[in-house]
Motif scaffolding. Structure first.
Motif, PDB file in Angstrom:
ATOM      1  N   ASN A  24       6.244   6.859  -5.503  1.00  0.00           N
ATOM      2  CA  ASN A  24       5.527   7.433  -4.355  1.00  0.00           C
ATOM      3  C   ASN A  24       4.099   7.856  -4.696  1.00  0.00           C
ATOM      4  O   ASN A  24       3.368   8.336  -3.845  1.00  0.00           O
ATOM      5  CB  ASN A  24       6.307   8.594  -3.730  1.00  0.00           C
ATOM      6  CG  ASN A  24       6.526   9.733  -4.682  1.00  0.00           C
ATOM      7  OD1 ASN A  24       6.699   9.521  -5.877  1.00  0.00           O
ATOM      8  ND2 ASN A  24       6.550  10.941  -4.166  1.00  0.00           N
ATOM      9  N   ASP A  25       3.666   7.642  -5.960  1.00  0.00           N
ATOM     10  CA  ASP A  25       2.283   7.894  -6.360  1.00  0.00           C
ATOM     11  C   ASP A  25       1.413   6.642  -6.215  1.00  0.00           C
ATOM     12  O   ASP A  25       0.226   6.680  -6.519  1.00  0.00           O
ATOM     13  CB  ASP A  25       2.217   8.345  -7.822  1.00  0.00           C
ATOM     14  CG  ASP A  25       2.858   9.697  -8.054  1.00  0.00           C
ATOM     15  OD1 ASP A  25       2.813  10.542  -7.145  1.00  0.00           O
ATOM     16  OD2 ASP A  25       3.400   9.904  -9.160  1.00  0.00           O
ATOM     17  N   LEU A  26       2.016   5.529  -5.789  1.00  0.00           N
ATOM     18  CA  LEU A  26       1.325   4.241  -5.759  1.00  0.00           C
ATOM     19  C   LEU A  26       0.695   3.967  -4.402  1.00  0.00           C
ATOM     20  O   LEU A  26       1.126   4.483  -3.377  1.00  0.00           O
ATOM     21  CB  LEU A  26       2.304   3.115  -6.099  1.00  0.00           C
ATOM     22  CG  LEU A  26       3.073   3.271  -7.407  1.00  0.00           C
ATOM     23  CD1 LEU A  26       4.031   2.104  -7.584  1.00  0.00           C
ATOM     24  CD2 LEU A  26       2.135   3.415  -8.587  1.00  0.00           C
ATOM     25  N   ASP A  27      -0.311   3.102  -4.403  1.00  0.00           N
ATOM     26  CA  ASP A  27      -0.930   2.652  -3.161  1.00  0.00           C
ATOM     27  C   ASP A  27      -0.484   1.216  -2.855  1.00  0.00           C
ATOM     28  O   ASP A  27       0.404   0.678  -3.532  1.00  0.00           O
ATOM     29  CB  ASP A  27      -2.460   2.775  -3.221  1.00  0.00           C
ATOM     30  CG  ASP A  27      -3.106   1.895  -4.273  1.00  0.00           C
ATOM     31  OD1 ASP A  27      -2.438   0.981  -4.823  1.00  0.00           O
ATOM     32  OD2 ASP A  27      -4.300   2.100  -4.555  1.00  0.00           O
ATOM     33  N   ALA A  28      -1.097   0.599  -1.865  1.00  0.00           N
ATOM     34  CA  ALA A  28      -0.716  -0.759  -1.452  1.00  0.00           C
ATOM     35  C   ALA A  28      -0.961  -1.802  -2.547  1.00  0.00           C
ATOM     36  O   ALA A  28      -0.347  -2.865  -2.532  1.00  0.00           O
ATOM     37  CB  ALA A  28      -1.471  -1.147  -0.181  1.00  0.00           C
ATOM     38  N   ASN A  29      -1.832  -1.491  -3.499  1.00  0.00           N
ATOM     39  CA  ASN A  29      -2.100  -2.412  -4.615  1.00  0.00           C
ATOM     40  C   ASN A  29      -1.136  -2.217  -5.777  1.00  0.00           C
ATOM     41  O   ASN A  29      -1.300  -2.816  -6.832  1.00  0.00           O
ATOM     42  CB  ASN A  29      -3.541  -2.243  -5.106  1.00  0.00           C
ATOM     43  CG  ASN A  29      -4.538  -2.647  -4.061  1.00  0.00           C
ATOM     44  OD1 ASN A  29      -4.319  -3.592  -3.323  1.00  0.00           O
ATOM     45  ND2 ASN A  29      -5.634  -1.905  -3.979  1.00  0.00           N
ATOM     46  N   LYS A  30      -0.179  -1.322  -5.600  1.00  0.00           N
ATOM     47  CA  LYS A  30       0.853  -1.024  -6.601  1.00  0.00           C
ATOM     48  C   LYS A  30       0.279  -0.436  -7.890  1.00  0.00           C
ATOM     49  O   LYS A  30       0.770  -0.677  -8.979  1.00  0.00           O
ATOM     50  CB  LYS A  30       1.718  -2.253  -6.884  1.00  0.00           C
ATOM     51  CG  LYS A  30       2.453  -2.746  -5.659  1.00  0.00           C
ATOM     52  CD  LYS A  30       3.319  -3.938  -5.982  1.00  0.00           C
ATOM     53  CE  LYS A  30       3.936  -4.430  -4.666  1.00  0.00           C
ATOM     54  NZ  LYS A  30       4.500  -5.745  -4.811  1.00  0.00           N
ATOM     55  N   HIS A  31      -0.803   0.330  -7.734  1.00  0.00           N
ATOM     56  CA  HIS A  31      -1.292   1.136  -8.853  1.00  0.00           C
ATOM     57  C   HIS A  31      -1.508   2.558  -8.348  1.00  0.00           C
ATOM     58  O   HIS A  31      -1.378   2.827  -7.157  1.00  0.00           O
ATOM     59  CB  HIS A  31      -2.532   0.539  -9.522  1.00  0.00           C
ATOM     60  CG  HIS A  31      -3.735   0.375  -8.656  1.00  0.00           C
ATOM     61  ND1 HIS A  31      -4.674  -0.581  -8.871  1.00  0.00           N
ATOM     62  CD2 HIS A  31      -4.174   1.065  -7.573  1.00  0.00           C
ATOM     63  CE1 HIS A  31      -5.637  -0.488  -7.976  1.00  0.00           C
ATOM     64  NE2 HIS A  31      -5.352   0.503  -7.183  1.00  0.00           N
TER      65      HIS A  31
END
Length: 158
Positions: A11-18
């Motif tokens: 749940n710390d990730l954004d749409a770019n998976k970082h």
């Protein structure tokens, strides 16, 4: 230098998976509060004195991606403080477990009186917490002008 360690959660990730920008901010905020708590300037003191920290700006520099499942260490250095304690400057750095530098943030803020909603100085008791704190090699005393040194102010619309 104060350091706090975090494990990157899904749940710390954004749409770019970082690691998302908001997670960097959250980790830095948690690190600052842990630092203050270790000094003895924790939530109980803030509540008793009716004080709250306010952030004027956070300037982030991203060097490398932080991916899910990674562990990061977030450092805090006390870079500056006004003589009356009203203003503070912290620098945060993000490192992987091998010590590779992942990101850097310059942050400046102040203390607000929660009753009158205005910036306020720290009393002698609270200033003593910062006297005990480790300071960066390039620590300096801040002025009000330092809090707006790079700001560009457009005219009001109304």
């Amino acid at each position: 230098m104060f350091i706090k360690e975090f494990e990157i959660r899904w749940n710390d990730l954004d749409a770019n998976k970082h690691l998302a920008n908001s997670a960097y901010t959250s980790y830095m905020s948690h690190t600052r509060m842990a630092f203050l708590n270790e000094l003895g300037f924790g939530l109980n003191v803030l509540e008793d004195k009716q004080l709250g920290p306010v952030v004027f700006y956070e300037h982030m520099y991203y060097f490398r991606e932080i991916l899910p499942g990674a562990t990061v260490r977030v450092s805090l250095e006390l870079m500056g403080l006004s003589k009356d304690g009203m203003f503070f400057e912290f620098h945060h750095n993000f490192y992987d477990p091998q010590g590779k530098h992942l990101a850097h943030c310059e942050l400046m803020g102040g203390w607000i009186d929660l009753n009158n909603r205005k910036l306020t100085t720290l009393d002698t008791e609270l200033l003593q917490f910062f006297d005990r704190a480790e300071k960066a090699e390039s620590f300096r005393f801040l002025s009000r002008e330092d809090t707006r040194k790079n700001a560009k102010f457009p005219k009001d619309l109304a």
